[in-house]
Design a protein around this motif. Structure first.
Motif, PDB file in Angstrom:
ATOM      1  N   LEU A  88       0.916  -1.415   0.170  1.00  0.00           N
ATOM      2  CA  LEU A  88       0.023  -0.194   0.092  1.00  0.00           C
ATOM      3  C   LEU A  88       0.473   1.722  -0.280  1.00  0.00           C
ATOM      4  N   GLY A  89       2.155   1.615   1.068  1.00  0.00           N
ATOM      5  CA  GLY A  89       3.083   2.539   0.602  1.00  0.00           C
ATOM      6  C   GLY A  89       3.659   2.419  -0.842  1.00  0.00           C
ATOM      7  N   LEU A  90       3.834   1.427  -1.783  1.00  0.00           N
ATOM      8  CA  LEU A  90       4.317   1.454  -2.246  1.00  0.00           C
ATOM      9  C   LEU A  90       3.546   2.238  -3.543  1.00  0.00           C
ATOM     10  N   VAL A  91       2.428   1.376  -3.488  1.00  0.00           N
ATOM     11  CA  VAL A  91       0.884   2.573  -4.605  1.00  0.00           C
ATOM     12  C   VAL A  91       0.660   4.097  -4.038  1.00  0.00           C
ATOM     13  N   SER A  92       0.614   4.122  -2.620  1.00  0.00           N
ATOM     14  CA  SER A  92       0.574   5.044  -2.879  1.00  0.00           C
ATOM     15  C   SER A  92       1.828   6.543  -2.730  1.00  0.00           C
ATOM     16  N   GLY A  93       2.563   5.925  -2.564  1.00  0.00           N
ATOM     17  CA  GLY A  93       3.968   6.702  -2.681  1.00  0.00           C
ATOM     18  C   GLY A  93       3.966   7.407  -4.355  1.00  0.00           C
ATOM     19  N   LEU A  94       3.888   5.603  -5.180  1.00  0.00           N
ATOM     20  CA  LEU A  94       3.436   6.276  -6.901  1.00  0.00           C
ATOM     21  C   LEU A  94       3.112   6.815  -7.175  1.00  0.00           C
ATOM     22  N   PHE A  95       1.957   6.765  -6.966  1.00  0.00           N
ATOM     23  CA  PHE A  95       0.597   7.117  -7.123  1.00  0.00           C
ATOM     24  C   PHE A  95       0.710   9.050  -7.588  1.00  0.00           C
ATOM     25  N   SER A  96       1.237   9.476  -5.965  1.00  0.00           N
ATOM     26  CA  SER A  96       1.865  11.254  -5.815  1.00  0.00           C
ATOM     27  C   SER A  96       3.394  11.618  -6.552  1.00  0.00           C
ATOM     28  N   ALA A  97       3.745  10.677  -6.481  1.00  0.00           N
ATOM     29  CA  ALA A  97       4.527  11.034  -7.691  1.00  0.00           C
ATOM     30  C   ALA A  97       4.237  11.087  -8.628  1.00  0.00           C
ATOM     31  N   MET A  98       3.608  10.680  -9.493  1.00  0.00           N
ATOM     32  CA  MET A  98       3.540  10.946 -10.746  1.00  0.00           C
ATOM     33  C   MET A  98       2.613  11.643 -11.210  1.00  0.00           C
ATOM     34  N   TRP A  99       1.532  11.742 -10.006  1.00  0.00           N
ATOM     35  CA  TRP A  99       0.648  13.192 -10.021  1.00  0.00           C
ATOM     36  C   TRP A  99       1.551  14.447  -9.811  1.00  0.00           C
TER      37      TRP A  99
END
Length: 461
Positions: free
Chosen positions: A377-388
């Motif tokens: 969940l942390g990886l996915v959340s971080g990826l989403f925030s980073a791409m945004w």
């Protein structure tokens, strides 16, 4: 897709079986939120509202004050732009080490630092003008970006953990508070600045955010998990997730593109008073905030529609940006009602595309062997925030450059072309994925029919 050993979900997430209860009780889904879930919602909503207000409060008056302190327009743009750049870097780090740091600590610490640096922004007018003022602006803005990255990464992970079956619905519903923060921040900041001066807006808003910290320390539950073995690199190199990341970036860039370009175009083209420009932006923000919960609910109730919502939303967004100018090749006269309509529809289509991306990434990660827990969940959340954040950095930067070189009409069309390419690429991938699954299912069907014949033939003889 399964969340924990006690739960088994059908492919469409409609059936939930827990333990060895009766079939009738297994089909029932809890209609009321638990106390823990309600606490998570309150914490996430307070963070979204406070952080978005802190982010958007600078717009109405900070550029003017920065000019008085000797900052050029280019420097002011860099002060705004560095936020997205450092949020990108911080999101990747916090997503990777979420389990090590702790979700609750990361969330609360992020809000505490955000409130503190917002107050610091209010005393920057006391700093000597020139390089000292500029350096302090960059430092405070970077700290604000890092604190927001910590809070939003932890928030997304906690929400996905607390609502494993309704991730899209919850994230979509909380976009209402993000939209409210973006809508309320500029007028509230402008009113306080006009009435009480530069310091008061930042001090009041910073204190409000700081008051939320003890509240969240009391009500936010703690989640613990073991560190995972997987990395961001393995996540982003999955073809499907790479394409979804491209979609997130293009949609974020569409939002960011409008910040430095739309107000100038509206003022020049339609000769509107400056106060009415904010109302033009309001159409986009409100339509996105209102439509996001609806698309989140639809995405959770009918998971098989997520992919097509994502694709269709991108294509509609592309069409809307072609009509913002409109692009000269369409030979349509530029009119204010058409511009506002395109912004409203663009806000709806953005909600259609953005909300399904998080559960789609999460589902793909689990299908490819990522463990179920806070680590993923942390990886996915971080990826989403980073791409945004990538889109939030590229959109205004590229938009300002294109506006200067080729004008708003063509600049908006090029931005729409980005959304069109990402939508078509995503659609093509889904079609290829569907055809592969059909090919794999055919040999299995043939094999099962041959086995049935082998069993039935001796009985027939």
């Amino acid at each position: 897709m399964a969340f924990g050993p006690a739960f088994l979900f059908s492919l469409e997430g409609r059936v939930c079986i827990q333990g060895e209860g009766s079939a009738e009780s297994a089909r029932e889904t809890p209609r009321r939120l638990s106390r823990e879930q309600l606490s998570v919602l309150i914490s996430a909503a307070s963070m979204n509202l406070g952080s978005m207000m802190c982010y958007s409060i600078l717009g109405p008056f900070f550029p003017k004050e920065a000019e008085k302190k000797g900052a050029s327009n280019t420097i002011i743009g860099m002060i705004f732009g560095c936020y997205a750049l450092f949020e990108l870097l911080a999101s990747l780090v916090f997503g990777k080490y979420l389990v090590h740091i702790g979700t609750k600590f990361m969330f609360v610490a992020g809000m505490f630092v955000s409130g503190g640096v917002t107050i610091l922004f209010g005393v920057l007018d006391q700093v000597p003008e020139g390089p000292t003022f500029i350096a302090m602006c960059f430092l405070v803005r970077v700290m604000d970006a890092v604190s927001f990255a910590a809070a939003i990464t932890a928030s997304s992970s906690i929400l996905a953990k607390a609502f494993p079956n309704n991730v899209a619905t919850v994230l979509g519903s909380l976009e209402i508070f993000s939209g409210l923060g973006l809508v309320l921040g500029p007028p509230l900041g402008g009113f306080l600045y006009q009435s009480f001066g530069y310091e008061v807006p930042f001090i009041i808003l910073g204190c409000i955010v700081l008051l939320m910290v003890p509240l969240n320390m009391c009500i936010l539950p703690s989640y613990e998990s073991d560190p995972g073995e997987h990395s961001f690199w393995k996540l982003i190199t999955l073809p499907k997730i790479g394409l979804i990341a491209f979609v997130i970036t293009s949609l974020s860039a569409c939002f960011g593109f409008l910040d430095p370009t739309l107000s100038l175009f509206v003022l020049e083209k339609f000769n509107l008073p400056a106060g009415y420009v904010g109302l033009v932006f309001l159409g986009l923000a409100l339509s996105y905030a209102i439509s996001s919960p609806l698309f989140g609910l639809l995405s959770d109730k009918m998971p098989h529609l997520r992919k097509w919502l994502l694709v269709l939303g991108n294509l509609i967004t592309a069409g809307c940006y072609m009509l913002l100018g409109p692009v000269p090749v369409l030979h349509i006269k530029s009119q204010l009602w058409l511009l506002v309509l395109a912004l409203v529809v663009s806000g709806i289509s953005a909600g259609m595309s953005v909300i399904p991306t998080f559960p789609e990434i999460l589902s793909c990660a689990y299908e490819n062997g990522f463990e179920e827990g806070l680590s993923t969940l942390g990886l996915v959340s971080g990826l989403f925030s980073a791409m945004w954040s990538v889109g939030a950095f590229i959109g205004p930067t590229l938009g300002g450059f294109l506006l200067e070189k080729i004008g708003f009409e063509w600049a908006a069309a090029i931005q729409g072309l980005w959304a069109l390419i990402s939508g078509l690429a995503m659609g093509l991938f889904y079609l290829l994925e569907h055809s592969r699954r059909r090919r794999r299912s055919k040999p299995q069907n043939i094999l099962s029919s041959e086995e049935e014949r082998t069993v039935l033939l001796p009985n027939e003889i």
